[in-house]
Design a protein around this motif. Structure first.
Motif, PDB file in Angstrom:
ATOM      1  N   ARG A  16      32.626  31.402  12.523  1.00  0.00           N
ATOM      2  CA  ARG A  16      33.935  31.024  11.170  1.00  0.00           C
ATOM      3  C   ARG A  16      32.646  30.025  10.651  1.00  0.00           C
ATOM      4  NH1 ARG A  16      39.431  30.064  13.806  1.00  0.00           N
ATOM      5  NH2 ARG A  16      40.259  31.826  13.714  1.00  0.00           N
ATOM      6  N   PRO A  17      32.559  29.843   9.342  1.00  0.00           N
ATOM      7  CA  PRO A  17      33.454  30.605   8.334  1.00  0.00           C
ATOM      8  C   PRO A  17      32.988  31.580   8.270  1.00  0.00           C
ATOM      9  CG  PRO A  17      32.230  29.040   7.581  1.00  0.00           C
ATOM     10  CD  PRO A  17      31.703  28.568   8.871  1.00  0.00           C
ATOM     11  N   SER A  62      30.313  43.390  -0.030  1.00  0.00           N
ATOM     12  CA  SER A  62      28.831  43.137   0.143  1.00  0.00           C
ATOM     13  C   SER A  62      28.245  41.847  -0.247  1.00  0.00           C
ATOM     14  CB  SER A  62      27.637  44.622   0.340  1.00  0.00           C
ATOM     15  OG  SER A  62      27.422  43.782  -2.501  1.00  0.00           O
ATOM     16  N   GLU A  63      27.112  41.600  -0.214  1.00  0.00           N
ATOM     17  CA  GLU A  63      26.873  39.889  -0.016  1.00  0.00           C
ATOM     18  C   GLU A  63      26.994  39.641  -1.713  1.00  0.00           C
ATOM     19  OE1 GLU A  63      25.546  37.463   2.078  1.00  0.00           O
ATOM     20  OE2 GLU A  63      26.660  38.579   3.682  1.00  0.00           O
ATOM     21  N   LYS A  64      26.806  40.076  -2.586  1.00  0.00           N
ATOM     22  CA  LYS A  64      26.262  40.005  -3.942  1.00  0.00           C
ATOM     23  C   LYS A  64      28.334  40.098  -4.324  1.00  0.00           C
ATOM     24  CE  LYS A  64      26.810  44.994  -5.719  1.00  0.00           C
ATOM     25  NZ  LYS A  64      27.571  44.987  -4.877  1.00  0.00           N
ATOM     26  N   ARG A  69      36.584  37.609   7.342  1.00  0.00           N
ATOM     27  CA  ARG A  69      37.909  37.212   7.355  1.00  0.00           C
ATOM     28  C   ARG A  69      38.836  36.553   6.529  1.00  0.00           C
ATOM     29  NH1 ARG A  69      41.299  34.107  11.832  1.00  0.00           N
ATOM     30  NH2 ARG A  69      42.824  33.118  10.254  1.00  0.00           N
ATOM     31  N   GLY A  70      37.914  35.573   5.508  1.00  0.00           N
ATOM     32  CA  GLY A  70      38.089  35.740   4.104  1.00  0.00           C
ATOM     33  C   GLY A  70      38.726  36.729   3.284  1.00  0.00           C
ATOM     34  N   PHE A  71      38.401  37.716   3.809  1.00  0.00           N
ATOM     35  CA  PHE A  71      38.084  39.628   2.210  1.00  0.00           C
ATOM     36  C   PHE A  71      39.220  39.743   3.283  1.00  0.00           C
ATOM     37  CE2 PHE A  71      37.597  43.456   1.560  1.00  0.00           C
ATOM     38  CZ  PHE A  71      36.819  43.378   0.593  1.00  0.00           C
ATOM     39  N   VAL A  72      39.730  40.071   4.096  1.00  0.00           N
ATOM     40  CA  VAL A  72      40.926  40.191   4.774  1.00  0.00           C
ATOM     41  C   VAL A  72      42.062  39.223   4.634  1.00  0.00           C
ATOM     42  CG1 VAL A  72      42.071  41.259   7.157  1.00  0.00           C
ATOM     43  CG2 VAL A  72      40.143  41.754   7.175  1.00  0.00           C
ATOM     44  N   ASP A  73      41.529  38.090   4.513  1.00  0.00           N
ATOM     45  CA  ASP A  73      43.162  37.572   4.100  1.00  0.00           C
ATOM     46  C   ASP A  73      43.503  37.302   2.902  1.00  0.00           C
ATOM     47  OD1 ASP A  73      45.084  34.842   5.191  1.00  0.00           O
ATOM     48  OD2 ASP A  73      43.925  34.018   4.229  1.00  0.00           O
ATOM     49  N   HIS A  74      42.430  37.666   1.873  1.00  0.00           N
ATOM     50  CA  HIS A  74      42.428  37.982   0.649  1.00  0.00           C
ATOM     51  C   HIS A  74      43.156  38.953   0.401  1.00  0.00           C
ATOM     52  CE1 HIS A  74      41.603  37.862  -3.980  1.00  0.00           C
ATOM     53  NE2 HIS A  74      41.773  38.518  -3.443  1.00  0.00           N
ATOM     54  N   ASP A 106      29.296  31.965  -2.208  1.00  0.00           N
ATOM     55  CA  ASP A 106      30.108  30.108  -1.688  1.00  0.00           C
ATOM     56  C   ASP A 106      31.043  30.733  -0.787  1.00  0.00           C
ATOM     57  OD1 ASP A 106      27.937  28.431  -3.217  1.00  0.00           O
ATOM     58  OD2 ASP A 106      29.823  27.775  -3.728  1.00  0.00           O
ATOM     59  N   GLY A 107      31.456  32.215   0.046  1.00  0.00           N
ATOM     60  CA  GLY A 107      32.007  32.954   0.773  1.00  0.00           C
ATOM     61  C   GLY A 107      33.312  33.131   0.713  1.00  0.00           C
TER      62      GLY A 107
END
Length: 186
Positions: free
Chosen positions: A15-16, A146-148, A20-25, A152-153
């Motif tokens: 974390r961060p 992907s990263e792109k 997880r941010g993607f799944v939560d979104h 900022d996460g």
């Protein structure tokens, strides 16, 4: 009757986490559109008992509670970061503990993140077969970022957001079909 629930589970153990941010979104989008109760968990939430667990009885109380939420969910969003072309080992270990019949017919939205586009097929070549084994209802629109696609996460790609919209539509069709089947059975 309880409010239908959506649960997200991320195979990331840091974390961060973009995963997880993607799944939560994704979970938040689905919950907002269909009025579902929502929660998102990751490997970190399972605690230290996961690594040594040979069965669900070996999980501590917190990890078992998360497993129970996952099994009771009406819809699951599962995602993993890509490591060497596959999902994380602890993600797989967690699902190795799940009874093979426990996810049968459960609508699942599959997602993954990775360093670049060359990992985009993780969903089709790794996640879909894994949940096919469980006879889960893996929804047709899979999600990969992907990263792109992050700044900022935080997910910033409009193309990925549009694809999430298609996946959210898939969830609605799966939920509607399940409700119709229940009504017809009564």
């Amino acid at each position: 009757m309880t409010n239908p629930a959506i649960v997200g589970f991320s195979g990331n153990f840091t974390r961060p986490s973009k995963t997880r941010g993607f799944v939560d979104h994704i979970v938040t989008e689905i919950a907002g559109r269909y009025g579902l109760t929502a929660s998102t968990h990751d490997i970190v939430d399972l605690g230290p008992s996961l690594g040594n667990a040979k069965g669900t009885r070996d999980l501590d109380v917190q990890a078992r509670a998360i497993l129970e939420r996952i099994l009771a969910a009406d819809v699951l969003v599962v995602g993993s970061p890509t490591y060497k072309g596959s999902y994380t080992g602890l993600f797989k270990h967690f699902f190795d503990l799940v009874d093979p019949a426990a996810l049968r017919g459960k609508p699942m939205l599959l997602a993954a993140t990775g360093g670049g586009d060359r990992h985009a097929l993780i969903v089709e070549h790794q996640l879909r077969p894994l949940f096919g084994f469980f006879e889960a209802l893996a929804l047709p629109t899979a999600l990969y970022a992907s990263e792109k696609d992050f700044v900022d996460g935080v997910l910033a790609s409009e193309a990925i957001r549009a694809r999430i919209g298609l996946a959210v539509d898939d969830v609605g069709l799966a939920l509607f079909g399940r409700q119709r089947a229940r009504i017809a059975a009564e």
